[in-house]
Write a protein that holds these residues in place. Sequence first.
Motif, PDB file in Angstrom:
ATOM      1  N   ALA A 247     -42.045 -33.881   0.593  1.00 58.93           N
ATOM      2  CA  ALA A 247     -40.942 -32.921   0.578  1.00 58.93           C
ATOM      3  C   ALA A 247     -39.633 -33.592   0.180  1.00 58.93           C
ATOM      4  CB  ALA A 247     -40.811 -32.261   1.951  1.00 58.93           C
ATOM      5  N   ASP A 248     -39.409 -34.814   0.650  1.00 57.16           N
ATOM      6  CA  ASP A 248     -38.176 -35.528   0.316  1.00 57.16           C
ATOM      7  C   ASP A 248     -38.058 -35.752  -1.192  1.00 57.16           C
ATOM      8  OD1 ASP A 248     -37.607 -35.674   3.006  1.00 57.16           O
ATOM      9  OD2 ASP A 248     -38.277 -37.754   3.228  1.00 57.16           O
ATOM     10  N   ILE A 249     -39.167 -36.068  -1.852  1.00 56.95           N
ATOM     11  CA  ILE A 249     -39.133 -36.418  -3.271  1.00 56.95           C
ATOM     12  C   ILE A 249     -39.186 -35.186  -4.165  1.00 56.95           C
ATOM     13  CG2 ILE A 249     -40.369 -37.634  -5.113  1.00 56.95           C
ATOM     14  CD1 ILE A 249     -41.384 -39.538  -2.797  1.00 56.95           C
ATOM     15  N   THR A 250     -40.043 -34.232  -3.834  1.00 59.06           N
ATOM     16  CA  THR A 250     -40.250 -33.071  -4.715  1.00 59.06           C
ATOM     17  C   THR A 250     -39.393 -31.872  -4.344  1.00 59.06           C
ATOM     18  OG1 THR A 250     -42.038 -32.076  -3.388  1.00 59.06           O
ATOM     19  CG2 THR A 250     -42.653 -33.785  -4.989  1.00 59.06           C
ATOM     20  N   GLY A 251     -38.869 -31.851  -3.115  1.00 56.82           N
ATOM     21  CA  GLY A 251     -38.108 -30.685  -2.661  1.00 56.82           C
ATOM     22  C   GLY A 251     -38.980 -29.516  -2.263  1.00 56.82           C
ATOM     23  N   ARG A 252     -40.286 -29.743  -2.157  1.00 56.23           N
ATOM     24  CA  ARG A 252     -41.229 -28.684  -1.791  1.00 56.23           C
ATOM     25  C   ARG A 252     -42.071 -29.142  -0.607  1.00 56.23           C
ATOM     26  NH1 ARG A 252     -43.526 -27.071  -7.838  1.00 56.23           N
ATOM     27  NH2 ARG A 252     -41.481 -26.668  -8.792  1.00 56.23           N
ATOM     28  N   PRO A 253     -42.457 -28.239   0.281  1.00 57.63           N
ATOM     29  CA  PRO A 253     -43.278 -28.642   1.436  1.00 57.63           C
ATOM     30  C   PRO A 253     -44.615 -29.217   0.986  1.00 57.63           C
ATOM     31  CG  PRO A 253     -42.416 -26.416   1.726  1.00 57.63           C
ATOM     32  CD  PRO A 253     -42.131 -26.791   0.306  1.00 57.63           C
ATOM     33  N   ALA A 254     -45.070 -30.228   1.702  1.00 58.51           N
ATOM     34  CA  ALA A 254     -46.388 -30.786   1.425  1.00 58.51           C
ATOM     35  C   ALA A 254     -47.471 -29.879   2.002  1.00 58.51           C
ATOM     36  CB  ALA A 254     -46.497 -32.181   2.035  1.00 58.51           C
ATOM     37  N   THR A 255     -48.657 -29.999   1.462  1.00 60.48           N
ATOM     38  CA  THR A 255     -49.808 -29.228   1.914  1.00 60.48           C
ATOM     39  C   THR A 255     -50.237 -29.696   3.297  1.00 60.48           C
ATOM     40  OG1 THR A 255     -50.553 -29.097  -0.385  1.00 60.48           O
ATOM     41  CG2 THR A 255     -52.174 -28.546   1.317  1.00 60.48           C
ATOM     42  N   THR A 256     -50.447 -28.775   4.222  1.00 58.41           N
ATOM     43  CA  THR A 256     -51.012 -29.147   5.512  1.00 58.41           C
ATOM     44  C   THR A 256     -52.523 -29.253   5.396  1.00 58.41           C
ATOM     45  OG1 THR A 256     -51.378 -26.887   6.320  1.00 58.41           O
ATOM     46  CG2 THR A 256     -49.174 -27.856   6.669  1.00 58.41           C
ATOM     47  N   PHE A 257     -53.136 -29.977   6.332  1.00 62.17           N
ATOM     48  CA  PHE A 257     -54.592 -30.098   6.268  1.00 62.17           C
ATOM     49  C   PHE A 257     -55.260 -28.760   6.549  1.00 62.17           C
ATOM     50  CE2 PHE A 257     -58.862 -31.074   7.801  1.00 62.17           C
ATOM     51  CZ  PHE A 257     -59.326 -31.821   6.723  1.00 62.17           C
TER      52      PHE A 257
END
Length: 271
Positions: A247-257
């Motif tokens: 999220a810090d790098i792309t500005g988008r939430p990461a996928t949860t498992f």
Amino acid sequence: MTILVTGATGNIGRKVVDQLLARGATDVRALTNNPGKAALPAGVEVAEGYLGRLDSLPPAFAGVDRMYLAPAPGNVSEVLALAREAGVRHVVDLSGEPESWWGSVCTAVEGSGLAWTHLWPADFMENTLMWAPQIRETGSVREPRPESASAPIAMIDIAAVAATALLSDGHLGRAYSLGGPEVLSRTALVGHLATALGRDITFIESSRDETIEALRSAMGDRAIWYVDNVLTDFDPDPESLPITSVADITGRPATTFAEWATDNAALFTAD
């Protein structure tokens, strides 16, 4: 500005191609050993070759400014020498910390004289697919350390970070430890899979040899390497794991498992 994606039909490289296109890249070249079966998107230039065949690389590198480098520890120095000779300026590599089994890649990249961005991923969410045969056959998962923890990351998120780094000079000279948005124990992963599959799955604490035997149908002889090198590396102190990097790098939430497990549930039930 031509961007070359090596390993472009691999698990992550193919996703890097898609993520570049989604971000508006218009000059993407994909390196693949079998262009006829690559099924790459329209508008992507296909270059025949692969990193293990050095004589195939000069035409692929011609006119390239930036490159995603799939792991090639066996001949990475030679690959990078050819890239530098061709005028490649920036390499985004999938590797690991210098002391890791992929560490030779990042060390060679830094020694190449090219600008670089390192991607050091945590355990892939996709690695849980190695449990699929035993889940189908026994309704259980066998591993030696039920409470060991990691912050697993989806390959699509690694690809999103790679595309972000390839499209900007703001990531030069940075080494990114990439983790998913949650720290999860092995039993928690099994619990999420049980929910996604709508069935009970039992975690059985097992010895090294029992774990290797349980994984053989999915991994063959690589099960030995995985148990001895990967399972032993899961951090016993989850507080030290990075969980916001995507999220810090792309500005988008990461996928949860949980999201990943729901989206990929069919892969655990199909033979």
